[in-house]
Motif scaffolding. Sequence first.
Motif, PDB file in Angstrom:
ATOM      1  N   SER A   1       0.824  -1.214   0.000  1.00  0.00           N
ATOM      2  CA  SER A   1       0.000   0.000   0.000  1.00  0.00           C
ATOM      3  C   SER A   1       0.853   1.257   0.000  1.00  0.00           C
ATOM      4  CB  SER A   1      -0.927   0.013   1.217  1.00  0.00           C
ATOM      5  OG  SER A   1      -1.906  -0.992   1.110  1.00  0.00           O
TER       6      SER A   1
ATOM      7  N   LYS B   1      -6.712   1.546  -2.485  1.00  0.00           N
ATOM      8  CA  LYS B   1      -7.639   0.414  -2.370  1.00  0.00           C
ATOM      9  C   LYS B   1      -8.158   0.001  -3.747  1.00  0.00           C
ATOM     10  CE  LYS B   1     -11.920  -1.099  -0.136  1.00  0.00           C
ATOM     11  NZ  LYS B   1     -13.036  -0.708   0.774  1.00  0.00           N
TER      12      LYS B   1
ATOM     13  N   GLU C   1      -7.234  -3.692  -5.840  1.00  0.00           N
ATOM     14  CA  GLU C   1      -8.257  -4.572  -6.415  1.00  0.00           C
ATOM     15  C   GLU C   1      -8.012  -4.764  -7.913  1.00  0.00           C
ATOM     16  OE1 GLU C   1     -10.657  -6.295  -5.005  1.00  0.00           O
ATOM     17  OE2 GLU C   1     -10.233  -5.577  -2.970  1.00  0.00           O
TER      18      GLU C   1
ATOM     19  N   ALA D   1      -5.385  -8.024  -3.500  1.00  0.00           N
ATOM     20  CA  ALA D   1      -6.185  -7.968  -2.274  1.00  0.00           C
ATOM     21  C   ALA D   1      -5.639  -8.956  -1.254  1.00  0.00           C
ATOM     22  CB  ALA D   1      -7.649  -8.289  -2.575  1.00  0.00           C
TER      23      ALA D   1
ATOM     24  N   GLU E   1      -1.986  -5.961   1.142  1.00  0.00           N
ATOM     25  CA  GLU E   1      -1.815  -4.526   1.381  1.00  0.00           C
ATOM     26  C   GLU E   1      -0.652  -4.202   2.317  1.00  0.00           C
ATOM     27  OE1 GLU E   1      -6.232  -5.266   0.612  1.00  0.00           O
ATOM     28  OE2 GLU E   1      -4.550  -6.264   1.627  1.00  0.00           O
TER      29      GLU E   1
END
Length: 341
Positions: free
Chosen positions: A100, A122, A126, A131, A134
């Motif tokens: 992330s 986010k 995806e 997913a 992160e």
Amino acid sequence: MIVLRNVSRVFNTSAGPVTAVDDVSLEVGQGQIYGIIGYSGAGKSTLIRLLNGLEKPTAGSVTIAGQNIATANGEALRAARLKISMVFQHFNLLWSRTVSENIAFSLQIAGAPKAQIQARVKELIELVGLAGKENTYPSKLSGGQKQRVGIARALANNPEVLLCDEATSALDPQTTDAILELLLDINRKLQLTIVLITHEMHVVRKICHRVAVMEEGRIVEEGEVLSVFTHPQKPVTRQFVKQTTEYSSADTPFNAALVDGDAGSVLKLTFVGHNTSQPIVGELTLKYALPFNILHGKMTQTAHGTFGELWLQVPASGAQLENILADLHARAVTTEVVNHD
């Protein structure tokens, strides 16, 4: 979207001037996936640096989304570069940051609000299929997962052009295919213009709309991928096309020299599009009452169609062989007589 006109880049070295890119002109349309292929030293890396403004051309113009990158400086160049992102061969991730945090980095540099960054990260996680990863650090990711992070990071600021510099050459074949499918999916969903620099024709065959072949700094052949695959004009292009035969261990390259020349003429047939499903060989067998012996065949899928190659041997020569070739030509089948009886 991208227009190069008579672009050259000459480097001055102790041994004299070296021309890395030599009078290159090409156009990449909005939403296209465009492949630039060549062996080491062909000028591909210099060309991609010209596209993102890291190099200035010695001559010519480089226009992206209406902005001449070749003449832009300062704030104009920075604004132009916001429309262009890059995916690298060796990922170039920040190892002290999580997935992330890597994706968020360019958004932070651009000064985006924290809530916007979180929402965009986010969304991108995806999009690229990460997913659950992160909070994972790069050292715990596979090569394919690292490249997915690199792609997500490149997309963070909503670029108009994505440059991929040998983005799959450090990956195994299965992972390469997965990354190429991801790029194809991104292209379809976002209508993003993608330029791929590669030395692997499989990459071009899999997802590109058009391809330019580079050799010694020049573009020696350019066109739609299906056309270039079925009718390669230059020796370097024919060498690249052979890669698609050898890419899979299931393929067995055909050697016409090993065929018994006393049994008839060997023909190489190339079928494109709907012709690949037509019973052409069966029709010829019935018409000429000759045994058409199938020696070898394969089908190849490109992003914009299928083509097939078939090697036959038939005991025909002279006028009869000419009639067979005329029938194949009438059916839009490209035919080459490999050898004669």
